[in-house]
Structures are given as C-alpha cells and as structure tokens.
Design a protein around this motif. Structure first.
Motif, PDB file in Angstrom:
ATOM      1  N   THR A 156       1.075  -1.152  -0.040  1.00 32.66           N
ATOM      2  CA  THR A 156      -0.085  -0.046  -0.154  1.00 32.66           C
ATOM      3  C   THR A 156       0.700   1.220   0.066  1.00 32.66           C
ATOM      4  N   THR A 157       0.587   2.290  -0.639  1.00 32.21           N
ATOM      5  CA  THR A 157       1.013   3.641  -0.789  1.00 32.21           C
ATOM      6  C   THR A 157       0.265   4.247   0.373  1.00 32.21           C
ATOM      7  N   THR A 158       0.951   4.858   1.251  1.00 29.87           N
ATOM      8  CA  THR A 158       0.448   5.366   2.480  1.00 29.87           C
ATOM      9  C   THR A 158       0.098   6.686   2.298  1.00 29.87           C
ATOM     10  N   LYS A 159      -0.782   7.312   3.156  1.00 33.57           N
ATOM     11  CA  LYS A 159      -0.871   8.876   3.248  1.00 33.57           C
ATOM     12  C   LYS A 159      -0.898   8.991   4.761  1.00 33.57           C
ATOM     13  N   PRO A 160      -0.130   9.927   5.283  1.00 32.90           N
ATOM     14  CA  PRO A 160      -0.057  10.257   6.905  1.00 32.90           C
ATOM     15  C   PRO A 160      -1.424  10.564   7.252  1.00 32.90           C
ATOM     16  N   GLY A 161      -1.933   9.749   8.252  1.00 28.63           N
ATOM     17  CA  GLY A 161      -3.189  10.238   8.892  1.00 28.63           C
ATOM     18  C   GLY A 161      -4.403   9.229   8.304  1.00 28.63           C
ATOM     19  N   SER A 162      -4.168   8.474   7.081  1.00 22.36           N
ATOM     20  CA  SER A 162      -5.181   7.749   6.602  1.00 22.36           C
ATOM     21  C   SER A 162      -5.146   6.132   6.855  1.00 22.36           C
ATOM     22  N   ALA A 163      -5.600   5.575   7.313  1.00 20.95           N
ATOM     23  CA  ALA A 163      -5.827   3.996   7.545  1.00 20.95           C
ATOM     24  C   ALA A 163      -5.955   3.314   6.043  1.00 20.95           C
ATOM     25  N   THR A 164      -5.981   4.034   5.228  1.00 21.23           N
ATOM     26  CA  THR A 164      -5.931   3.561   3.821  1.00 21.23           C
ATOM     27  C   THR A 164      -7.153   2.839   3.372  1.00 21.23           C
ATOM     28  N   PHE A 165      -7.121   1.307   3.387  1.00 21.58           N
ATOM     29  CA  PHE A 165      -8.097   0.582   2.733  1.00 21.58           C
ATOM     30  C   PHE A 165      -8.410  -0.633   3.551  1.00 21.58           C
ATOM     31  N   PRO A 166      -9.581  -1.266   3.464  1.00 28.36           N
ATOM     32  CA  PRO A 166     -10.006  -2.371   4.271  1.00 28.36           C
ATOM     33  C   PRO A 166      -9.096  -3.475   4.142  1.00 28.36           C
ATOM     34  N   PHE A 167      -9.014  -4.317   4.727  1.00 29.76           N
ATOM     35  CA  PHE A 167      -8.246  -5.645   4.626  1.00 29.76           C
ATOM     36  C   PHE A 167      -8.745  -6.533   3.880  1.00 29.76           C
ATOM     37  N   PRO A 168      -7.934  -7.258   3.139  1.00 32.36           N
ATOM     38  CA  PRO A 168      -8.897  -8.294   2.179  1.00 32.36           C
ATOM     39  C   PRO A 168      -9.714  -9.123   2.864  1.00 32.36           C
ATOM     40  N   GLY A 169     -10.855  -9.230   2.160  1.00 33.14           N
ATOM     41  CA  GLY A 169     -12.170 -10.054   2.590  1.00 33.14           C
ATOM     42  C   GLY A 169     -13.169  -9.127   3.468  1.00 33.14           C
ATOM     43  N   ILE A 170     -12.722  -7.886   3.637  1.00 35.85           N
ATOM     44  CA  ILE A 170     -13.584  -6.897   4.398  1.00 35.85           C
ATOM     45  C   ILE A 170     -14.053  -5.861   3.450  1.00 35.85           C
ATOM     46  N   GLU A 171     -15.581  -5.662   3.608  1.00 40.57           N
ATOM     47  CA  GLU A 171     -16.334  -4.748   2.798  1.00 40.57           C
ATOM     48  C   GLU A 171     -16.840  -3.863   3.647  1.00 40.57           C
ATOM     49  N   ALA A 172     -16.164  -2.632   3.570  1.00 43.54           N
ATOM     50  CA  ALA A 172     -16.324  -1.498   4.530  1.00 43.54           C
ATOM     51  C   ALA A 172     -17.027  -0.329   3.468  1.00 43.54           C
ATOM     52  N   ASP A 173     -17.893   0.483   3.853  1.00 40.10           N
ATOM     53  CA  ASP A 173     -18.326   1.855   3.104  1.00 40.10           C
ATOM     54  C   ASP A 173     -18.578   2.912   3.984  1.00 40.10           C
ATOM     55  N   VAL A 174     -18.706   3.941   3.431  1.00 34.22           N
ATOM     56  CA  VAL A 174     -19.171   5.382   3.876  1.00 34.22           C
ATOM     57  C   VAL A 174     -20.418   5.658   3.430  1.00 34.22           C
ATOM     58  N   VAL A 175     -21.592   5.711   4.320  1.00 31.84           N
ATOM     59  CA  VAL A 175     -22.804   5.974   3.786  1.00 31.84           C
ATOM     60  C   VAL A 175     -23.339   7.363   4.501  1.00 31.84           C
ATOM     61  N   ASP A 176     -24.416   7.822   3.744  1.00 31.02           N
ATOM     62  CA  ASP A 176     -25.043   8.881   4.380  1.00 31.02           C
ATOM     63  C   ASP A 176     -26.237   8.671   5.333  1.00 31.02           C
ATOM     64  N   ASN A 177     -27.105   9.630   5.821  1.00 36.43           N
ATOM     65  CA  ASN A 177     -27.968   9.195   6.736  1.00 36.43           C
ATOM     66  C   ASN A 177     -29.157   8.384   6.440  1.00 36.43           C
ATOM     67  N   GLU A 178     -29.357   8.143   5.066  1.00 33.31           N
ATOM     68  CA  GLU A 178     -30.247   7.127   4.403  1.00 33.31           C
ATOM     69  C   GLU A 178     -29.582   5.801   4.354  1.00 33.31           C
ATOM     70  N   GLY A 179     -28.182   5.758   4.719  1.00 37.99           N
ATOM     71  CA  GLY A 179     -27.657   4.420   4.194  1.00 37.99           C
ATOM     72  C   GLY A 179     -27.052   4.214   2.867  1.00 37.99           C
ATOM     73  N   ARG A 180     -27.162   5.387   2.189  1.00 34.72           N
ATOM     74  CA  ARG A 180     -26.496   5.291   0.661  1.00 34.72           C
ATOM     75  C   ARG A 180     -25.183   5.471   0.873  1.00 34.72           C
ATOM     76  N   SER A 181     -24.365   4.863  -0.127  1.00 40.17           N
ATOM     77  CA  SER A 181     -23.051   4.957  -0.076  1.00 40.17           C
ATOM     78  C   SER A 181     -22.448   6.314  -0.720  1.00 40.17           C
ATOM     79  N   VAL A 182     -21.706   6.924  -0.116  1.00 37.97           N
ATOM     80  CA  VAL A 182     -21.370   8.243  -0.444  1.00 37.97           C
ATOM     81  C   VAL A 182     -20.241   8.374  -1.501  1.00 37.97           C
ATOM     82  N   PRO A 183     -20.534   9.132  -2.759  1.00 37.23           N
ATOM     83  CA  PRO A 183     -19.315   9.212  -3.503  1.00 37.23           C
ATOM     84  C   PRO A 183     -17.842   9.325  -2.932  1.00 37.23           C
TER      85      PRO A 183
END
Length: 657
Positions: free
Chosen positions: A439-466
């Motif tokens: 992984t190319t890292t950025k200071p302050g970012s945990a970067t990406f989900p571990f292989p096999g993990i499906e994470a997302d960022v959603v809004d108040n309605e549970g919709r994936s945020v662009p």
C-alpha cells in the motif's frame, strides 16, 4: 487561559484530511513482504473461499470444519463443525515443531527486573495453571475473571482458561472495584485471578484491596487466585478457604494438562466495553474465527518474520492486547515484548532503551503515546539506536498527520512503513489498514479495508457516499473475528450495531474517503460538532492545532452556543519550553482558520499542562465537554490521573471570571 472570539459563518470547510504527501512502498521491502496485492483479488472473487483457505492453512484442527459460514443476519457462525483448542494452537504446536527454545516473551518490570519466557516455559506454566484452575473447580463452559497488571502470569492465565474451554473476562487493572464487580456479576464468573499489585510510575500499586471490595458484591466468586508481584512492598490480606497464592497452588501442579477440544463457536472470552447506558456491554468472542482473523492479520499487517522482535505497547486488559499481544502473535510463534510500566518512567526514553536493548523490529502503539513523545522532543529517541525497527503501527484512534510523520521520521528513521490501523473491541481483528510492501500510505489515513472486508461510507439514509465525501463507516459483510453478540442480550446487540442502517454493521465512527478511495477515520460520530450548520470533526481541528510547530497535543469538544448551536472549545498542550500567551492563543486560532476554514476557528482555546486520559491513553472527551459546559463531572474512575481534571477546571474557572 481561555481566548474567546466569535467566528463568522463561512462556506463549507475544506477537508483538512485531504493529505497530499504519499509514501509508496520501498521496492526492497515489497520484494520480501508477506502480503501480496493478489490477496485483494482472491478475497474479492469469493470471500468465503478466501477465509476457508486461510483457516485450513493456519489452524491445527482436532476435527476439520464442514461449512465456512452460516450468516443469519446479524448472527454469524464461522467454520462450522470444526473443533480445536486455541491454547494448543498458540503454544503446544510450536514446541512440537522444535521451537520450544524460542522466546515467547521478553518481560520487563518497571523497576527493571526481567524474565525471559520461551515457548517451552510457556507451555509448562500454562499446563500447571490449568491444573490449578481445575483444582479450584473450573470446568469447560465456566467463566473466569482476570484482574492483573502486565506480568507474564496474565497471558498464562488466559491460555490456561482457554486450555480448559473456560471463558475468561480480563478486566483492566486500572478499573475500580465497582467496575470489576459489575463485570464479574454480568459474566457470573466462578474464579477471580488477580495479583497483590503492580508497579506504576515508581510506586507499588496494590490490586488485591480493590479485588476484595469487588468480591464483597460478587456472590458467584468461589475462589481467588493471587499472584505475588509486590511481595514485601504491600500488605496483602488473604481470606482463608477462598484465597490462594499462585505460587502455592500452581507451583505444585503436574506439568501436563491435555487441551480440551471445543467447537469453533465455543465462547473464548468476554470483554466489556462502555456503551451509551450505564451498563457495560459484554462483547462475545468465540474460538476459531477469532484465531484465524487475529493470526492472519498479525502476520500480514506487521510483516512478521520468524526472527522479529515484536512489541505491541498496549495493555492486555484491552482488545489490542488480547488480539495482538496474546492470541495473534503466539499463534504465529512470535517473540514479543511485555512491559509493565509507563513510557515516562523512570524517564521519557524508557521505550527507546527497550527497543535498543531487545532489538525490537516492530512497534505498535497509540497516537496518544506518539503525541506525548512529540511533546518531549526528538532528543529522547535520538539518544538510542532504533535501527532495528522496520515496521511501525498505530492503533486506538485516528492519528494526526503530523504525529504520523514525526513517528515515521524520528522513530522509524524516515524509512519504515507505518501501518495506521482501524478496528474495535467488537471487530476482534484489524479491518482497515495498509499492507506494508503493498500500500502507498498517506499520513493520517488508515488507507483501505483488509482483504475480505467490505467497508463503506454512507449517508443518513444508508446510501453509499461518492468518493470525496464523508459520512458513517459501515461494514457490509461478516468477518471471522467479529463479535458474536452482547453477552446475554441479543436484542441489545441488534439494536446497538445493526438497527441504524439495516443489513449493515454500524461502527459508531465517522469517516471520509478521498478521491482515490482512501479511508480517513474521523472518530466517534458523537465527536462531530455542528457549528452554524457545518459538521466539523474534532479530529480535523485537533490535527490542525497539532500541525502548529508549538503544539504537542490537543483535544477539541463542542460547547453549546446560543448563536451557532455549538462552538468549538480547544484544549491545547504546548511543547516543552513554549510559554502560553494571549498572542499565541490568537495565533493558534488563526492557524486553524487558515488550515481548515474560518468556520473551524475555535471560539474557546485553553492552554493546559495535561489532558484527562484513561490508563490506556485515550482522551476522555466526555469529561472535557463537562468542563466546557460547567457541568458536574461524570464518572472519573478510569482516569490515569484524576487530579488533571481539577487542574483544568481551576484554569477554566479563572479564565471565565
């Protein structure tokens, strides 16, 4: 000293966490790295088959599993039909493979006493302790409470419980008698394993009196097993017929005790975590999935090799210690470091002495500790040879970019990968993290989900945020080490974790993803302030403050404000040798306005010599909110130093008069 100014309403703030600096993997590191980019591809093709392969390769099964996953949302079962013993997987198999001579733990007591425990030593002591527990009436399915300092008998006790198929519940040694009693009672523990005390900041700190006080209100406890750590440094009362010294009963036990094979879903441990109600939540972790998740993430994320010396500087009383001091590392036959004391005792270079002496190659610690070292200056690590370090890790809370860079440059010599990890008591294993060498890292970012993990960022309605937006961090499919529920309360489990966004696990944390899909954790959603309609994360303002060359650490909370809804209240610790002043307060507020936006300029800024922290190093923002609002303080029993709050209140009161 408090500086007060009202910030005008401005357009939406620009995200501080769009960190521009990147650190690609060193090709030489990549060439020897455990992790490969192909892991992501394999896991994406079929995540169940991926975990099944890992489980077959990493676990010594007494009976192979027949089904990988049974997912009855929100309840998961992994590796169904299999049986195993986690103690056997962590100790016996290594000795059978000729690794009995290998060091399992280098233990360092705070006063300077040391012990070296090999895997053969560990196997012998675990078996003797398990036999002692059997003599005290512990059977498969019972619960055992453990309340101890950071001494070798703590992992021995955990493994001895697991050897018998008895679940342990470790209660952090800094907790009060009341907190201990509540956890014992909820778990209905049969035996308590404790110590006369431990050493902390040069002082003998008794534990047995708190244990006795707790047991007075815990009727299920039949026996108390007591390790003698302090000896003559403490007077220890023992209740005849109930209390027994570890050295008396364990010392005379046979050195063999067959491990009990248990079902994959057998209860391994309970670990209590705070909730929105007064009653702590007993997080349920079971055996096989937890072993698979912790051992695999440990090897991949820390790039652990057979000759590494690995130091996770957490306390075993927290989940980080369970997963990445005990079970994950021991399953991988890793040599670890256990340290009893604090980073500042006897001096601020204590950790770096240990790294130099034991040639520590992997260090995993909290951002709070890193910022504390930053405050003391570069001269302390500079006095020691830290060239053995090759991987650095961060855990416990989002790390400020400046702390990340300081850590990488001053501790890692500007060359080591930094794995900034996100996970929780409930997740059991690391879920969002870089993979060193990949992984190319950025200071302050945990970067990406571990292989096999499906994470997302959603809004108040549970919709994936662009990409480029922020919202709530959720997990969309099960993972092996996940919690199996809240002990005795399936309804609370459903309500707490699965009701906010149906079909998704809601972690309680906010997150943003940048245009490249990197995850930036923003802390608990209750640490998001609403200032004149603008949602501002406390971590964003804290990062901006710590970015200033004169600031060592900061904590930010929202304070009720009749004009803007909430106003930003910043508590600031300055670096050694820097004096607080009105002018510096104004300078820092303007710095935040420049780095983020004028809307994020703190209305209140107070200089303070310290912050209220738990003994695990987490800042108790709840108490800072109480101070900011002038409220009666909530529970302070878990504070490392309760006097800090009084000192801050005195400054607060004086500033507002």
């Amino acid at each position: 000293m408090t500086v007060d100014s009202t910030a005008p309403s401005q357009p939406a703030i620009e995200n501080l966490l769009a960190e521009r600096r990147t650190f690609p993997p060193d090709p030489a590191f990549t060439a020897q790295a455990n992790a490969k980019a192909s892991l992501y591809e394999e896991a994406d093709r079929d995540f169940e088959a991926f975990w099944a392969r890992i489980a077959r390769e990493r676990v010594d099964w007494t009976k192979p599993f027949e089904q990988t996953l049974d997912w009855q949302l929100p309840f998961a079962k992994w590796f169904i039909g299999g049986t195993l013993n986690i103690s056997e997987n962590c100790v016996d198999r290594h000795v059978k493979q000729g690794l009995g001579h290998k060091v399992a733990y280098h233990w360092i007591g705070e006063p300077g006493d040391t012990r070296t425990i090999t895997y053969a030593d560990l196997l012998r002591e675990v078996q003797k302790a398990a036999n002692a527990l059997k003599e005290l009436g512990v059977k498969t399915g019972d619960r055992v409470a453990i309340y101890m300092p950071m001494i070798p008998e703590l992992p021995v006790a955990m493994l001895a419980c697991a050897r018998l198929g008895a679940a342990h519940t470790v209660v952090f040694g800094g907790f009060s008698a009341e907190a201990l009693a509540g956890r014992i009672n909820d778990a209905e523990a049969k035996v308590l394993i404790t110590a006369d005390g431990g050493w902390r900041r040069g002082k003998a700190t008794p534990l047995k009196p708190a244990a006795d006080e707790a047991i007075a209100n815990a009727p299920t406890i039949e026996h108390v097993l007591v390790v003698q750590r302090l000896g003559d440094a403490a007077e220890t009362s023992m209740t005849e017929g109930r209390d027994v010294w570890w050295h008396d009963i364990v010392g005379r036990q046979p050195e063999t005790c067959s491990p009990v094979p248990v079902d994959s879903e057998h209860l391994l441990y309970l670990l209590y975590t705070s909730g929105t109600t007064a009653k702590p939540k007993g997080i349920v972790h079971t055996t096989a999935g937890y072993l698979v998740g912790t051992s695999f993430t440990h090897e991949m994320i820390f790039d652990v090799k057979p000759d590494d010396v690995y130091w996770c500087a957490a306390d075993i009383g927290w989940v980080t210690g369970h997963s990445y001091i005990v079970y994950g590392p021991l399953a991988n036959a890793t040599t670890g470091v256990l340290y009893e004391g604090t980073p500042d005792t006897p001096a601020w270079d204590r950790w770096w002495q240990i790294v130099e002496q034991y040639k520590v190659s992997i260090l995993y610690c909290a951002p709070t500790a890193i910022r504390a070292f930053m405050k003391q200056g570069e001269e302390h690590p500079a006095k020691h040879d830290l060239s053995s370090l090759r991987v650095l890790g961060s855990v416990g809370e989002p790390i400020n970019p400046e702390a990340w860079l300081w850590y990488q440059q001053n501790i890692g010599g500007g060359k080591t990968p930094v794995v900034d990890t996100w996970w929780q008591t409930e997740t059991g294993m690391i879920l969002i993290t870089p993979l060193p060498g990949v992984t190319t890292t950025k200071p302050g970012s945990a970067t990406f989900p571990f292989p096999g993990i499906e994470a997302d960022v959603v809004d108040n309605e549970g919709r994936s945020v662009p990409l480029g937006g922020g919202g709530y961090l959720v997990l969309k499919r099960p993972w092996p080490a996940m919690l199996r529920g809240i002990y005795g309360d399936p309804e609370r489990y459903q309500e707490t974790y699965w009701s906010r966004f149906p079909g998704m696990y809601f972690a309680g944390d906010g997150a943003k993803r940048d245009e490249e899909g990197y995850f930036w954790l923003l802390g608990r959603v209750d640490d998001v302030m609403n200032v004149a309609g603008h949602r501002i994360s406390t971590i964003e303002v804290e990062s901006a403050l710590v970015d200033h060359k004169k600031v060592a650490e900061s904590a930010v909370v929202g304070k009720n404000d009749p004009l803007t809804g909430q106003a930003i209240f910043a508590f600031v610790i300055l670096k050694a040798g820097v004096e607080p002043s009105d002018g510096l307060g104004i300078e820092l507020r303007e710095h935040v306005a420049k780095v983020i936006s004028p809307i994020a300029r703190p209305k209140f800024l107070m200089f303070t010599p310290d912050l209220p922290k738990t003994r695990s190093g987490k800042i108790m923002r709840r108490l800072l909110r109480d101070i900011a609002e002038g409220r009666t303080l909530g529970d302070t029993t878990t504070l490392a130093d309760a006097g800090v709050v009084d000192a801050i209140r005195e400054r607060s009161g004086a500033a507002e008069e």
